[in-house]
Design an enzyme around this catalytic site. Structure first.
Site, PDB file in Angstrom:
ATOM      1  NE  ARG A 147      41.340  32.097  35.347  1.00  0.00           N
ATOM      2  CZ  ARG A 147      40.918  33.221  35.311  1.00  0.00           C
ATOM      3  NH1 ARG A 147      42.134  34.222  34.568  1.00  0.00           N
ATOM      4  NH2 ARG A 147      39.857  33.723  35.589  1.00  0.00           N
TER       5      ARG A 147
ATOM      6  NE  ARG B 169      27.414  40.913  36.415  1.00  0.00           N
ATOM      7  CZ  ARG B 169      28.685  41.539  36.652  1.00  0.00           C
ATOM      8  NH1 ARG B 169      28.619  42.692  37.292  1.00  0.00           N
ATOM      9  NH2 ARG B 169      29.763  40.962  36.112  1.00  0.00           N
TER      10      ARG B 169
ATOM     11  CE  LYS C  58      38.059  31.209  40.107  1.00  0.00           C
ATOM     12  NZ  LYS C  58      37.411  32.053  39.115  1.00  0.00           N
TER      13      LYS C  58
ATOM     14  CB  THR D 183      43.363  37.428  42.373  1.00  0.00           C
ATOM     15  OG1 THR D 183      42.616  36.158  42.217  1.00  0.00           O
ATOM     16  CG2 THR D 183      42.614  38.721  41.814  1.00  0.00           C
TER      17      THR D 183
END
Length: 479
Positions: free
Chosen positions: A35, A76, A218, A276
């Protein structure tokens, strides 16, 4: 190089694993795909990593898959006059479109799509959930919130919106530039889309890619779960991205969601990757915790196609050991007496198509007659994935004339991919299969195998034939 396990390992490359020697060590230790995280890779670095992976591939003689993971929309807050501020649960705090530095009462939010989409009562999670806010008043230019939990916020911390469906696609300008660069190389097999919310998010990517790469969605947003069957249907593969999913969903719900997604993908015949923090402690320790070993084993027991390492291989101190440990856990699980019954309990009902019926029959015959291997000729990869969907207890040898197909199939459960010529006739098909089975170590003279292919030979998507053969003394088909 034969793997004695069926689940595949996807390893992320980074500062600890970017040179060719280390990539070769990771591949030898068990990494089947690599990846490239476009959040941290320039286009030049991406091309360099691809060249190094392909060099390792050439030396090993095994097709290696490459996944480019697009960053997606990173939301953000702006900056504060004093870098950070302290907040108190119960107080009011506002996010707005004022670019002035923030203070203990407000901060700039440079995302008009959030200001326009958040509704009263929606939660806003800052800094991976360390600060929780609840929207009390919205007007399109500001969101007045109550601080629910947490005591601080600082410059440029991330914002998660578990209750809000944003009116924005998954591709940012950076993602489009990255996707163009990926496609220009013509050497990447999969592209992962971050923060998919709905099936429509896949449309733009498919239009740009035009089938040149596999599209992996995802799953890390609650909104995606509401239309998951449609998303799976439009995806080529799915990643259970548990990090952000665990921020936006109650963390105790993530294991159940992982199982649901894995089983849904298995039913659909789409590869599923569990990702993860699988061996997180191995970023700084040479061995994992027992809880991490159990976490990896659960994904293997559920029949996930691949399990992924992130920082463990990208920036950790023990990248090779992490890959080796993951491979060792996988082999031990697959040797467990309970593994077959758990895998088979989740076996999907085949679709009412000739190709699915052929794949089902191949698996049943192989298991009933205790054949050495299932050999499948596959041009596009569809036949290989159908064989993998059956989760047989014998190996799958996928033979393809296309190196691109072989690389893409490196993600599929149980498949060992070999690039070979298209068969010219039935005798050539059988002899070639027997020869490769013997040379790759899947069988020996006297062993029987089963072969699935399509007639006319070389026609993509035309799987309609099964042939049982046995390996002769010369490594080809016996009489």
């Amino acid at each position: 190089m034969r793997r004695y396990r069926k689940v595949k390992i996807l390893a992320t490359l980074g500062p600890a694993s970017s040179d060719e020697e280390m990539i070769a060590k990771l591949h030898e230790a068990g990494a089947d795909l690599f990846r490239i995280n476009m959040s941290h890779s320039s286009h030049e670095m991406m091309r360099t990593l691809i060249e190094r992976i392909r060099s390792v591939e050439k030396k090993s003689g095994r097709p290696i898959g490459i996944l480019a993971d697009l960053q997606g929309p990173k939301l953000r807050v702006g900056k504060f006059a004093d870098t950070k501020v302290t907040l108190v649960p119960g107080q009011t705090f506002t996010l707005d479109n004022n670019e002035a530095p923030g203070d203990e009462n407000r901060v700039f939010l440079p995302h008009p799509e959030i200001l326009e989409s958040v509704k009263v009562g929606d939660r806003l999670l800052i800094d991976d959930g360390k600060l929780a806010l609840r929207a009390e008043k919205v007007d399109g230019t500001s969101i007045t919130c109550t601080v629910v939990a947490g005591t601080g916020i600082s410059d440029r911390k991330g914002v998660s919106l578990p209750d809000t469906l944003l009116a924005v696609g998954v591709l940012t300008d950076k993602d489009r530039a990255d996707l163009d660069a990926v496609l220009e190389t013509d050497d990447v097999d999969w592209v992962a889309l971050s923060f998919v919310q709905r099936p429509e998010d896949l449309a733009e990517v498919r239009k740009i890619a035009r089938g040149r790469v596999g599209i992996m969605s995802k799953i890390e947003k609650p909104q995606a779960l509401e239309r998951i069957d449609e998303i799976i249907d439009l995806s080529d593969a799915v990643m259970v991205a548990r990090g952000d999913l665990g921020v936006e969903m109650p963390i105790e719900a993530v294991p159940g969601i992982q199982k649901q997604l894995t089983r849904a993908c298995r039913r659909a015949g789409k590869p599923v990757v569990v990702a993860t923090q699988m061996l997180e402690s191995m970023i700084s320790a040479p061995v994992p915790t027992r809880a991490e070993v159990s976490d990896v084993s659960i994904a293997v027991f559920e029949g996930a196609d691949a399990i992924m390492l992130s920082a463990e291989s990208a920036s950790g101190q023990y990248p090779v050991e992490a890959v080796s440990m993951m491979a060792s856990i996988a082999r031990k699980v697959e040797d467990d007496p309970l593994y077959p019954s758990i895998i088979y309990a989740q076996r999907a009902t085949p679709e009412a198509t000739g190709a699915d019926a052929i794949s089902l029959a191949a698996r049943q015959i192989a298991e009933t007659l205790r054949l050495a291997v299932i050999v499948t000729y596959t041009s596009s990869g569809t036949t290989g994935l159908r064989a993998s969907r059956e989760r047989p207890n014998v190996p799958i040898l996928a033979l393809s004339p296309s190196v691109k197909t072989a690389r893409r199939l490196s993600i599929g459960w149980g498949m060992h991919c070999v690039v070979t010529h298209d068969a010219t006739d039935l005798d050539d098909m059988v002899n070639n299969a027997c020869r490769i089975v013997a040379s790759e170590g899947f069988g020996k003279p006297g062993d029987r195998i089963i072969i699935s292919a399509g007639v006319p030979l070389g026609t993509p998507g035309a799987t309609n034939m099964l042939r049982i053969a046995y390996i002769g003394a010369d490594g080809q088909s016996g009489v």
